[in-house]
Design an enzyme around this catalytic site. Structure first.
Site, PDB file in Angstrom:
ATOM      1  N   GLY A   1      55.543 -12.391  -3.906  1.00 19.61           N
ATOM      2  CA  GLY A   1      54.380 -12.958  -3.213  1.00 19.61           C
ATOM      3  C   GLY A   1      53.467 -13.658  -4.199  1.00 19.61           C
ATOM      4  O   GLY A   1      52.241 -13.679  -4.038  1.00 19.61           O
ATOM      5  N   ALA A   2      54.076 -14.260  -5.233  1.00 22.77           N
ATOM      6  CA  ALA A   2      53.283 -14.863  -6.312  1.00 22.77           C
ATOM      7  C   ALA A   2      52.801 -16.263  -5.964  1.00 22.77           C
ATOM      8  O   ALA A   2      51.972 -16.825  -6.661  1.00 22.77           O
ATOM      9  CB  ALA A   2      54.117 -14.917  -7.588  1.00 22.77           C
TER      10      ALA A   2
ATOM     11  N   GLY B   1      47.595 -16.743  -2.478  1.00 22.67           N
ATOM     12  CA  GLY B   1      46.626 -15.659  -2.303  1.00 22.67           C
ATOM     13  C   GLY B   1      46.466 -14.714  -3.485  1.00 22.67           C
ATOM     14  O   GLY B   1      46.286 -15.128  -4.637  1.00 22.67           O
ATOM     15  N   ILE B   2      46.556 -13.427  -3.192  1.00 19.97           N
ATOM     16  CA  ILE B   2      46.328 -12.378  -4.199  1.00 19.97           C
ATOM     17  C   ILE B   2      47.376 -12.463  -5.305  1.00 19.97           C
ATOM     18  O   ILE B   2      47.074 -12.292  -6.494  1.00 19.97           O
ATOM     19  CB  ILE B   2      46.361 -10.989  -3.508  1.00 19.97           C
TER      20      ILE B   2
ATOM     21  N   SER C   1      47.740  -1.741   2.230  1.00 20.11           N
ATOM     22  CA  SER C   1      46.573  -2.177   2.997  1.00 20.11           C
ATOM     23  C   SER C   1      45.901  -0.973   3.647  1.00 20.11           C
ATOM     24  O   SER C   1      46.570  -0.044   4.110  1.00 20.11           O
ATOM     25  CB  SER C   1      46.997  -3.144   4.105  1.00 20.11           C
TER      26      SER C   1
ATOM     27  N   TYR D   1      52.167  -4.333  11.419  1.00 15.76           N
ATOM     28  CA  TYR D   1      51.847  -4.499   9.999  1.00 15.76           C
ATOM     29  C   TYR D   1      51.372  -3.158   9.413  1.00 15.76           C
ATOM     30  O   TYR D   1      51.843  -2.719   8.365  1.00 15.76           O
ATOM     31  CB  TYR D   1      50.770  -5.570   9.897  1.00 15.76           C
TER      32      TYR D   1
HETATM   33  N1  LIG Z   1      44.611 -10.795   2.689  1.00 13.66           N
HETATM   34  C1  LIG Z   1      44.176  -9.584   3.005  1.00 13.66           C
HETATM   35  O1  LIG Z   1      43.104  -9.417   3.600  1.00 13.66           O
HETATM   36  C2  LIG Z   1      45.003  -8.378   2.648  1.00 13.66           C
HETATM   37  C3  LIG Z   1      44.465  -7.102   2.893  1.00 13.66           C
HETATM   38  C4  LIG Z   1      45.224  -5.985   2.558  1.00 13.66           C
HETATM   39  C5  LIG Z   1      46.467  -6.142   2.001  1.00 13.66           C
HETATM   40  N2  LIG Z   1      46.970  -7.385   1.781  1.00 13.66           N
HETATM   41  C6  LIG Z   1      48.302  -7.514   1.193  1.00 13.66           C
HETATM   42  O2  LIG Z   1      48.248  -8.336   0.057  1.00 13.66           O
HETATM   43  C7  LIG Z   1      49.525  -8.941  -0.161  1.00 13.66           C
HETATM   44  C8  LIG Z   1      49.356 -10.410  -0.448  1.00 13.66           C
HETATM   45  O3  LIG Z   1      48.798 -11.022   0.681  1.00 13.66           O
HETATM   46  P1  LIG Z   1      47.843 -12.308   0.598  1.00 13.66           P
HETATM   47  O4  LIG Z   1      46.593 -11.965   1.307  1.00 13.66           O
HETATM   48  O5  LIG Z   1      47.774 -12.815  -0.770  1.00 13.66           O
HETATM   49  O6  LIG Z   1      48.641 -13.299   1.568  1.00 13.66           O
HETATM   50  P2  LIG Z   1      49.312 -14.728   1.348  1.00 13.66           P
HETATM   51  O7  LIG Z   1      48.381 -15.639   0.644  1.00 13.66           O
HETATM   52  O8  LIG Z   1      49.829 -15.119   2.677  1.00 13.66           O
HETATM   53  O9  LIG Z   1      50.519 -14.401   0.376  1.00 13.66           O
HETATM   54  C9  LIG Z   1      51.627 -13.696   0.841  1.00 13.66           C
HETATM   55  C10 LIG Z   1      52.756 -13.867  -0.145  1.00 13.66           C
HETATM   56  O10 LIG Z   1      53.904 -13.199   0.390  1.00 13.66           O
HETATM   57  C11 LIG Z   1      54.985 -14.119   0.445  1.00 13.66           C
HETATM   58  N3  LIG Z   1      55.834 -13.926   1.607  1.00 13.66           N
HETATM   59  C12 LIG Z   1      55.493 -13.940   2.906  1.00 13.66           C
HETATM   60  N4  LIG Z   1      56.583 -13.831   3.677  1.00 13.66           N
HETATM   61  C13 LIG Z   1      57.640 -13.765   2.842  1.00 13.66           C
HETATM   62  C14 LIG Z   1      59.039 -13.678   3.030  1.00 13.66           C
HETATM   63  N5  LIG Z   1      59.592 -13.649   4.242  1.00 13.66           N
HETATM   64  N6  LIG Z   1      59.828 -13.636   1.938  1.00 13.66           N
HETATM   65  C15 LIG Z   1      59.302 -13.690   0.693  1.00 13.66           C
HETATM   66  N7  LIG Z   1      57.996 -13.785   0.449  1.00 13.66           N
HETATM   67  C16 LIG Z   1      57.168 -13.838   1.517  1.00 13.66           C
HETATM   68  C17 LIG Z   1      54.351 -15.499   0.535  1.00 13.66           C
HETATM   69  O11 LIG Z   1      55.291 -16.442   0.065  1.00 13.66           O
HETATM   70  P3  LIG Z   1      55.206 -18.021   0.428  1.00 13.66           P
HETATM   71  O12 LIG Z   1      53.783 -18.408   0.259  1.00 13.66           O
HETATM   72  O13 LIG Z   1      56.079 -18.587  -0.664  1.00 13.66           O
HETATM   73  O14 LIG Z   1      55.721 -18.168   1.802  1.00 13.66           O
HETATM   74  C18 LIG Z   1      53.135 -15.332  -0.362  1.00 13.66           C
HETATM   75  O15 LIG Z   1      53.474 -15.519  -1.708  1.00 13.66           O
HETATM   76  C19 LIG Z   1      50.357  -8.627   1.078  1.00 13.66           C
HETATM   77  O16 LIG Z   1      51.226  -7.560   0.805  1.00 13.66           O
HETATM   78  C20 LIG Z   1      49.315  -8.191   2.086  1.00 13.66           C
HETATM   79  O17 LIG Z   1      49.858  -7.321   3.041  1.00 13.66           O
HETATM   80  C21 LIG Z   1      46.270  -8.518   2.093  1.00 13.66           C
END
Ligand SMILES: NC(=O)c1ccc[n+]([C@@H]2O[C@H](COP(=O)([O-])OP(=O)(O)OC[C@H]3O[C@@H](n4cnc5c(N)ncnc54)[C@H](OP(=O)(O)O)[C@@H]3O)[C@@H](O)[C@H]2O)c1
Length: 276
Positions: free
Chosen positions: A11-12, A15-16, A132, A158
């Site tokens: 998930g690099a 976002g995070i 989360s 989720y």
């Molecule tokens: N945002 C929040 O409020 C929040 C809160 C609690 C926990 N989290 C957790 O934090 C983590 C990162 O989330 P984020 O907020 O940074 O979201 P994000 O910006 O949507 O990033 C998600 C990452 O996961 C990858 N991903 C999604 N679907 C995938 C798939 N089918 N196969 C491989 N990679 C996939 C994406 O890849 P691509 O971009 O290349 O598609 C992206 O790099 C997640 O585990 C999320 O559950 C987020």
């Protein structure tokens, strides 16, 4: 900073994860950037001068290929940061026959982790999982882990996958088979990232100035990942859950449910029985 580490970060590309990758590289660590979208992932790899690999967590085969490539090309892995995650407005089955929230957030990261455990064992490495706080409201049903017998809700599925992820880590630590490896998971805060793209309502809420104090910028949300992956003393990687930069005891009504744990073990191990 201590010794430079080699970090495999899923998930690099966004976002995070992208914020964590930038901070890790700035701190002198090597990061293997794992993403799904080729353009975003390669653009960040070019920016940081790091290697990248692509995988789609909706397909077990893609995850297996990724693990095989990592085992082939990365002789030492100090940290596996399982950060990729997603939410979906609609229920859909993957090509492997699983509910996709469950597969992307639980089955695939667990498969990748299991395949890399021998390499992590050699380095006395760490597994850091982006979880989360949504797990707190989730409920799992032992005979229906993927929620096939109930109505679909994006946040419920989720949260269930995130709760299951915490249980899997606890199972691995309790089992004692991987004592050389440190495990930790964390809640990063609520971040207005692309993860909410399927929910315009939540996206608007997170982006609004009114709720600004409630959300966390990605750079700050990445700090627990940085700390747990590269800075925390090994004894702090004891399988615990962190809320931001603070350890927090998991108080979930299903935490000690023996039947649920057995059902989950079976589901995770059964995802790819070719892996021991
Ligand atoms: N945002 C929040 O409020 C929040 C809160 C609690 C926990 N989290 C957790 O934090 C983590 C990162 O989330 P984020 O907020 O940074 O979201 P994000 O910006 O949507 O990033 C998600 C990452 O996961 C990858 N991903 C999604 N679907 C995938 C798939 N089918 N196969 C491989 N990679 C996939 C994406 O890849 P691509 O971009 O290349 O598609 C992206 O790099 C997640 O585990 C999320 O559950 C987020």
């Amino acid at each position: 900073m201590g010794e430079p580490k080699t970090v495999v970060l899923t998930g690099a590309s966004s976002g995070i994860g992208a914020a964590a990758a930038r901070a890790l590289v700035a701190a002198g660590h090597e990061v293997i950037l794992v993403g799904r979208a080729p353009e975003r992932t390669t653009a960040l790899a070019d920016e940081l001068g790091m290697r990248c690999m692509l995988a789609d967590f909706e397909e077990a085969l893609s995850v297996r290929d990724l693990a095989a490539r990592l085992l082939e090309e990365v002789p030492r892995i100090d940290v596996l940061a399982l950060n990729a995650g997603a939410l979906y407005a609609e229920r859909r089955r993957t090509i492997d026959g699983h509910e996709r929230t469950w597969q992307v957030n639980l089955l695939s990261p667990t498969l990748l982790g299991r395949m890399l455990l021998p390499r992590l064992r050699e380095s006395h490495g760490r597994v850091v999982v982006t979880s989360s706080a949504v797990h707190r409201t989730a409920r799992l049903v032992a005979g229906d882990l993927e929620g096939d017998r109930s109505g679909y809700s994006m946040l419920r599925s989720y949260g269930a996958a995130k709760l299951a992820g915490l249980l899997v880590i606890d199972e691995m630590v309790r089992g004692g088979r991987y004592a050389e490896i440190g495990f930790a998971s964390f809640h990063p805060g609520y971040v207005p990232s692309a993860i909410w793209r399927d929910s315009p309502m939540l996206q608007r809420l997170l982006a609004s100035q009114v709720t600004r104090s409630f959300w966390t910028p990605p750079e700050q949300a990445a700090l627990p990942l940085l700390y747990l992956a590269t800075e925390a003393p090994a004894e702090e990687l004891d399988g615990g859950y962190w809320h931001g930069l603070k350890p927090r005891r998991i108080r979930h009504p299903q935490w000690d449910d023996v039947q649920l744990r057995a059902s989950l073990r079976e589901a995770v191990m059964g995802f790819d029985t070719a892996i021991v």
